[in-house]
Design a protein around this motif. Structure first.
Motif, mmCIF file in Angstrom:
data_model
loop_
_atom_site.group_PDB
_atom_site.id
_atom_site.type_symbol
_atom_site.label_atom_id
_atom_site.label_comp_id
_atom_site.label_asym_id
_atom_site.label_seq_id
_atom_site.Cartn_x
_atom_site.Cartn_y
_atom_site.Cartn_z
ATOM 1 N N TRP A 65 -9.395 -6.313 -5.817
ATOM 2 C CA TRP A 65 -8.247 -7.509 -5.937
ATOM 3 C C TRP A 65 -7.550 -7.478 -4.839
ATOM 4 O O TRP A 65 -7.241 -8.339 -4.043
ATOM 5 C CB TRP A 65 -7.572 -7.279 -7.348
ATOM 6 C CG TRP A 65 -6.560 -8.407 -7.351
ATOM 7 C CD1 TRP A 65 -6.772 -9.815 -7.792
ATOM 8 C CD2 TRP A 65 -5.419 -8.663 -7.100
ATOM 9 N NE1 TRP A 65 -5.715 -10.352 -7.755
ATOM 10 C CE2 TRP A 65 -4.669 -9.764 -7.400
ATOM 11 C CE3 TRP A 65 -4.513 -7.356 -6.715
ATOM 12 C CZ2 TRP A 65 -3.404 -10.175 -6.994
ATOM 13 C CZ3 TRP A 65 -3.073 -7.869 -6.310
ATOM 14 C CH2 TRP A 65 -2.629 -8.840 -6.622
ATOM 15 N N GLU A 66 -7.086 -6.079 -4.307
ATOM 16 C CA GLU A 66 -5.877 -6.082 -3.424
ATOM 17 C C GLU A 66 -6.660 -6.256 -2.048
ATOM 18 O O GLU A 66 -6.208 -6.952 -1.134
ATOM 19 C CB GLU A 66 -5.531 -4.669 -3.455
ATOM 20 C CG GLU A 66 -4.523 -4.297 -4.430
ATOM 21 C CD GLU A 66 -3.700 -2.678 -4.236
ATOM 22 O OE1 GLU A 66 -4.543 -2.024 -3.525
ATOM 23 O OE2 GLU A 66 -3.212 -2.525 -5.246
ATOM 24 N N THR A 67 -7.885 -5.985 -1.942
ATOM 25 C CA THR A 67 -8.737 -6.405 -0.708
ATOM 26 C C THR A 67 -9.045 -7.886 -0.568
ATOM 27 O O THR A 67 -8.724 -8.459 0.526
ATOM 28 C CB THR A 67 -10.134 -5.465 -0.650
ATOM 29 O OG1 THR A 67 -9.879 -4.136 -0.924
ATOM 30 C CG2 THR A 67 -11.078 -5.894 0.431
ATOM 31 N N GLU A 68 -9.383 -8.523 -1.522
ATOM 32 C CA GLU A 68 -9.516 -9.706 -1.830
ATOM 33 C C GLU A 68 -8.188 -10.449 -1.288
ATOM 34 O O GLU A 68 -8.184 -11.591 -0.635
ATOM 35 C CB GLU A 68 -10.201 -10.296 -2.877
ATOM 36 C CG GLU A 68 -11.569 -9.914 -3.164
ATOM 37 C CD GLU A 68 -12.049 -10.198 -4.217
ATOM 38 O OE1 GLU A 68 -11.268 -10.777 -5.350
ATOM 39 O OE2 GLU A 68 -13.479 -9.825 -4.582
ATOM 40 N N ALA A 69 -7.090 -10.047 -2.013
ATOM 41 C CA ALA A 69 -5.980 -10.711 -2.032
ATOM 42 C C ALA A 69 -5.180 -10.578 -0.345
ATOM 43 O O ALA A 69 -4.858 -11.443 0.279
ATOM 44 C CB ALA A 69 -4.660 -10.079 -2.636
ATOM 45 N N GLN A 70 -5.806 -9.302 0.183
ATOM 46 C CA GLN A 70 -5.473 -9.095 2.101
ATOM 47 C C GLN A 70 -6.181 -9.985 2.464
ATOM 48 O O GLN A 70 -5.738 -10.822 3.756
ATOM 49 C CB GLN A 70 -5.578 -7.784 1.978
ATOM 50 C CG GLN A 70 -5.121 -7.438 3.543
ATOM 51 C CD GLN A 70 -3.639 -7.730 3.612
ATOM 52 O OE1 GLN A 70 -2.836 -7.295 3.176
ATOM 53 N NE2 GLN A 70 -3.431 -8.379 4.799
ATOM 54 N N ARG A 71 -7.489 -10.263 2.320
ATOM 55 C CA ARG A 71 -8.540 -11.222 3.016
ATOM 56 C C ARG A 71 -7.779 -12.533 2.988
ATOM 57 O O ARG A 71 -7.777 -13.330 3.982
ATOM 58 C CB ARG A 71 -9.885 -10.952 2.496
ATOM 59 C CG ARG A 71 -10.689 -11.833 3.256
ATOM 60 C CD ARG A 71 -12.365 -11.602 2.642
ATOM 61 N NE ARG A 71 -12.621 -10.086 2.407
ATOM 62 C CZ ARG A 71 -13.169 -9.593 1.252
ATOM 63 N NH1 ARG A 71 -13.666 -10.477 0.448
ATOM 64 N NH2 ARG A 71 -13.410 -8.390 1.024
ATOM 65 N N GLU A 73 -4.846 -13.508 2.256
ATOM 66 C CA GLU A 73 -3.651 -13.559 3.251
ATOM 67 C C GLU A 73 -3.695 -13.716 4.451
ATOM 68 O O GLU A 73 -3.372 -14.565 5.220
ATOM 69 C CB GLU A 73 -2.719 -12.456 2.897
ATOM 70 C CG GLU A 73 -1.776 -12.424 1.668
ATOM 71 C CD GLU A 73 -1.182 -11.129 1.443
ATOM 72 O OE1 GLU A 73 -0.745 -10.529 2.589
ATOM 73 O OE2 GLU A 73 -0.748 -10.988 0.301
ATOM 74 N N ASP A 74 -4.814 -12.824 5.218
ATOM 75 C CA ASP A 74 -5.301 -13.131 6.326
ATOM 76 C C ASP A 74 -5.829 -14.383 6.893
ATOM 77 O O ASP A 74 -5.617 -14.846 8.045
ATOM 78 C CB ASP A 74 -6.311 -11.858 6.941
ATOM 79 C CG ASP A 74 -5.600 -10.588 6.882
ATOM 80 O OD1 ASP A 74 -4.503 -10.462 6.752
ATOM 81 O OD2 ASP A 74 -6.516 -9.539 6.808
ATOM 82 N N GLN A 75 -6.645 -14.941 5.870
ATOM 83 C CA GLN A 75 -7.449 -16.206 6.108
ATOM 84 C C GLN A 75 -6.318 -16.935 6.116
ATOM 85 O O GLN A 75 -6.410 -18.188 7.006
ATOM 86 C CB GLN A 75 -8.220 -16.416 5.093
ATOM 87 C CG GLN A 75 -9.649 -15.512 5.211
ATOM 88 C CD GLN A 75 -10.546 -15.843 4.185
ATOM 89 O OE1 GLN A 75 -10.464 -16.554 3.034
ATOM 90 N NE2 GLN A 75 -11.859 -15.383 4.373
ATOM 91 N N GLU A 76 -5.228 -17.171 5.288
ATOM 92 C CA GLU A 76 -4.414 -18.312 5.362
ATOM 93 C C GLU A 76 -3.340 -18.182 6.557
ATOM 94 O O GLU A 76 -3.074 -18.875 6.983
ATOM 95 C CB GLU A 76 -3.279 -17.918 3.977
ATOM 96 C CG GLU A 76 -2.133 -18.771 3.891
ATOM 97 C CD GLU A 76 -1.385 -18.615 2.853
ATOM 98 O OE1 GLU A 76 -0.363 -19.338 2.300
ATOM 99 O OE2 GLU A 76 -1.216 -17.374 2.170
ATOM 100 N N GLU A 77 -3.143 -16.902 7.038
ATOM 101 C CA GLU A 77 -2.398 -16.804 8.256
ATOM 102 C C GLU A 77 -3.455 -17.379 9.154
ATOM 103 O O GLU A 77 -2.790 -18.174 10.315
ATOM 104 C CB GLU A 77 -2.165 -15.163 8.466
ATOM 105 C CG GLU A 77 -1.407 -15.146 9.823
ATOM 106 C CD GLU A 77 0.109 -15.659 9.763
ATOM 107 O OE1 GLU A 77 0.435 -16.118 10.749
ATOM 108 O OE2 GLU A 77 0.644 -15.950 8.688
ATOM 109 N N GLN A 78 -4.611 -16.846 9.380
ATOM 110 C CA GLN A 78 -5.445 -17.688 10.513
ATOM 111 C C GLN A 78 -5.503 -19.374 10.413
ATOM 112 O O GLN A 78 -5.468 -19.627 11.459
ATOM 113 C CB GLN A 78 -7.032 -17.140 10.292
ATOM 114 C CG GLN A 78 -7.189 -15.857 10.813
ATOM 115 C CD GLN A 78 -8.669 -15.293 10.414
ATOM 116 O OE1 GLN A 78 -9.334 -15.886 9.697
ATOM 117 N NE2 GLN A 78 -8.745 -14.086 10.861
ATOM 118 N N LEU A 79 -5.719 -19.735 9.216
ATOM 119 C CA LEU A 79 -5.359 -20.960 9.267
ATOM 120 C C LEU A 79 -4.247 -21.824 9.469
ATOM 121 O O LEU A 79 -4.092 -22.851 10.270
ATOM 122 C CB LEU A 79 -5.610 -21.656 7.537
ATOM 123 C CG LEU A 79 -7.328 -21.233 7.056
ATOM 124 C CD1 LEU A 79 -7.221 -21.888 5.527
ATOM 125 C CD2 LEU A 79 -8.123 -22.414 7.883
#
Length: 154
Positions: A65-71, A73-79
């Protein structure tokens, strides 16, 4: 006296039976205690294994879950970065488009002014040529009239 011995034999027999009963009870209790301890240890071991498995599953699920949450967040930042870049590009395109439109309007005004100037100059040239042609025609007519008059007079 035989009666007196009987109670002593009975007493020994009772003591013997009591010892035997005590021995059997102790053995039974000992066996029961061992079985209970074995059951207790087995249950404890099983509970411990289940607790470890559950903890491992929870830890694995939490880590996933933490990995997916970080991913996410990263995708949200990229967007968000892509959105900002697109907005910047659109703003730059808007400014460039306005500048080009302004340049085209200025060129159109300049062209219109040039055309008006050229038309004015053309009108002047045509008026001048027309005057010149009329003057030449008058001269030719006058020359023709003079020749005619001269030929009539001479």
């Amino acid at each position: 006296m035989p009666m007196l011995f009987l109670p002593a034999d009975t007493s020994k027999m009772m003591q013997s039976k009591k010892k035997r009963l005590d021995f059997l009870t102790k053995n039974y209790m000992k066996g029961s205690q061992q079985k209970l301890e074995q059951l207790w240890n087995n249950q404890y071991s099983q509970r411990h294994k289940l607790t470890e498995q559950y903890s491992q599953q929870v830890s694995s699920a939490r880590q996933q879950w933490e990995t997916e949450a970080q991913r996410a967040e990263d995708q949200e930042e990229q967007l968000n970065n892509m959105k900002r870049q697109q907005q910047k590009i659109f703003q730059q395109l808007k400014v460039a488009h306005k500048q080009k439109l302004k340049t085209v309007k200025e060129m159109d005004r300049s062209h219109e002014t040039f055309l008006q100037g050229a038309q004015q100059e053309l009108k002047k040239d045509m008026a001048s040529l027309q005057k010149k042609i009329l003057a030449d025609m008058k001269q030719q007519e006058m020359a023709g009239v003079r020749e005619s008059l001269q030929s009539m007079l001479f």
